[in-house]
Design a protein around this motif. Sequence first.
Motif, PDB file in Angstrom:
ATOM      1  N   PRO A 119       0.831  -1.208   0.000  1.00 12.72           N
ATOM      2  CA  PRO A 119       0.000   0.000   0.000  1.00 12.72           C
ATOM      3  C   PRO A 119       0.869   1.263   0.000  1.00 12.72           C
ATOM      4  CG  PRO A 119      -0.064  -1.052   2.148  1.00 12.72           C
ATOM      5  CD  PRO A 119       0.743  -1.946   1.248  1.00 12.72           C
ATOM      6  N   ILE A 120       0.425   2.262  -0.734  1.00 10.49           N
ATOM      7  CA  ILE A 120       1.131   3.552  -0.792  1.00 10.49           C
ATOM      8  C   ILE A 120       0.104   4.676  -0.692  1.00 10.49           C
ATOM      9  CG2 ILE A 120       3.050   2.689  -2.187  1.00 10.49           C
ATOM     10  CD1 ILE A 120       1.657   4.202  -4.574  1.00 10.49           C
ATOM     11  N   ASP A 121       0.554   5.840  -0.267  1.00 11.36           N
ATOM     12  CA  ASP A 121      -0.279   7.034  -0.281  1.00 11.36           C
ATOM     13  C   ASP A 121      -0.015   7.800  -1.565  1.00 11.36           C
ATOM     14  OD1 ASP A 121      -1.419   6.594   2.237  1.00 11.36           O
ATOM     15  OD2 ASP A 121       0.263   7.560   3.246  1.00 11.36           O
ATOM     16  N   VAL A 122      -1.076   8.215  -2.222  1.00  8.57           N
ATOM     17  CA  VAL A 122      -0.984   9.066  -3.401  1.00  8.57           C
ATOM     18  C   VAL A 122      -1.527  10.423  -2.976  1.00  8.57           C
ATOM     19  CG1 VAL A 122      -1.711   9.396  -5.792  1.00  8.57           C
ATOM     20  CG2 VAL A 122      -1.337   7.086  -4.909  1.00  8.57           C
ATOM     21  N   VAL A 123      -0.667  11.438  -2.967  1.00  9.10           N
ATOM     22  CA  VAL A 123      -1.054  12.741  -2.441  1.00  9.10           C
ATOM     23  C   VAL A 123      -0.897  13.805  -3.518  1.00  9.10           C
ATOM     24  CG1 VAL A 123      -0.597  14.464  -0.653  1.00  9.10           C
ATOM     25  CG2 VAL A 123      -0.295  12.030  -0.144  1.00  9.10           C
TER      26      VAL A 123
ATOM     27  N   ALA B 152      -6.128  13.177  -1.838  1.00  8.37           N
ATOM     28  CA  ALA B 152      -5.233  12.096  -1.410  1.00  8.37           C
ATOM     29  C   ALA B 152      -6.014  10.788  -1.400  1.00  8.37           C
ATOM     30  CB  ALA B 152      -4.669  12.388  -0.024  1.00  8.37           C
ATOM     31  N   GLU B 153      -5.322   9.703  -1.701  1.00 13.16           N
ATOM     32  CA  GLU B 153      -5.944   8.387  -1.672  1.00 13.16           C
ATOM     33  C   GLU B 153      -4.879   7.339  -1.410  1.00 13.16           C
ATOM     34  OE1 GLU B 153      -7.685   7.333  -5.439  1.00 13.16           O
ATOM     35  OE2 GLU B 153      -5.794   7.415  -6.490  1.00 13.16           O
ATOM     36  N   GLU B 154      -5.317   6.140  -1.104  1.00 14.43           N
ATOM     37  CA  GLU B 154      -4.380   5.030  -0.964  1.00 14.43           C
ATOM     38  C   GLU B 154      -4.444   4.206  -2.236  1.00 14.43           C
ATOM     39  OE1 GLU B 154      -3.272   2.431   2.696  1.00 14.43           O
ATOM     40  OE2 GLU B 154      -4.918   1.409   1.684  1.00 14.43           O
ATOM     41  N   SER B 155      -3.297   3.758  -2.670  1.00 14.18           N
ATOM     42  CA  SER B 155      -3.214   2.895  -3.840  1.00 14.18           C
ATOM     43  C   SER B 155      -2.243   1.771  -3.506  1.00 14.18           C
ATOM     44  CB  SER B 155      -2.742   3.688  -5.059  1.00 14.18           C
ATOM     45  OG  SER B 155      -2.844   2.915  -6.225  1.00 14.18           O
ATOM     46  N   PHE B 156      -1.817   1.040  -4.515  1.00 16.88           N
ATOM     47  CA  PHE B 156      -0.916  -0.081  -4.296  1.00 16.88           C
ATOM     48  C   PHE B 156       0.172  -0.087  -5.356  1.00 16.88           C
ATOM     49  CE2 PHE B 156      -5.020  -1.258  -2.611  1.00 16.88           C
ATOM     50  CZ  PHE B 156      -4.693  -1.742  -1.356  1.00 16.88           C
ATOM     51  N   GLU B 157       1.335  -0.529  -4.977  1.00 13.87           N
ATOM     52  CA  GLU B 157       2.419  -0.805  -5.911  1.00 13.87           C
ATOM     53  C   GLU B 157       2.757  -2.280  -5.783  1.00 13.87           C
ATOM     54  OE1 GLU B 157       5.764   1.768  -5.503  1.00 13.87           O
ATOM     55  OE2 GLU B 157       4.661   3.489  -6.283  1.00 13.87           O
TER      56      GLU B 157
ATOM     57  N   ASN C 287     -13.335  -6.147  -3.308  1.00 12.13           N
ATOM     58  CA  ASN C 287     -13.242  -6.236  -1.854  1.00 12.13           C
ATOM     59  C   ASN C 287     -13.662  -7.589  -1.277  1.00 12.13           C
ATOM     60  OD1 ASN C 287     -15.987  -6.031  -2.190  1.00 12.13           O
ATOM     61  ND2 ASN C 287     -16.245  -4.304  -0.796  1.00 12.13           N
TER      62      ASN C 287
END
Length: 107
Positions: free
Chosen positions: A25-29, A34-39, A67
């Motif tokens: 999980p990563i934060d995209v700001v 802002a949101e959480e995404s994934f790498e 989900n």
Amino acid sequence: MLPVIEAYPLAACTYTSTVRQDIVPIDVVYPHYAEESFEIRHSLSHQWFWKSGMKHDDIMLIKLFDNKMDPNNAFYAPHGSWRDPNARNDAPPRRSIELRCMVFGGD
């Protein structure tokens, strides 16, 4: 006439070639959002596929997230693009439009 995509083809990784620990999980700001995404962590076990020579009317449908997280079904599809070393140096970059939708359904 719109160009054929040469330099940065759209790629997707097969769900079955990933393990849960690959997804981070990563934060995209942004300044206004802002949101959480994934790498995805690199792994030699990943199987990537891409569509070479996409045209403006080609479509790739990708499941971003489900989900339910049913272990028998894919609940995400890692994707991105990469510089194709076989592309011409002056090839125009890929431009994409991402449309997201939510699908609701019963059991």
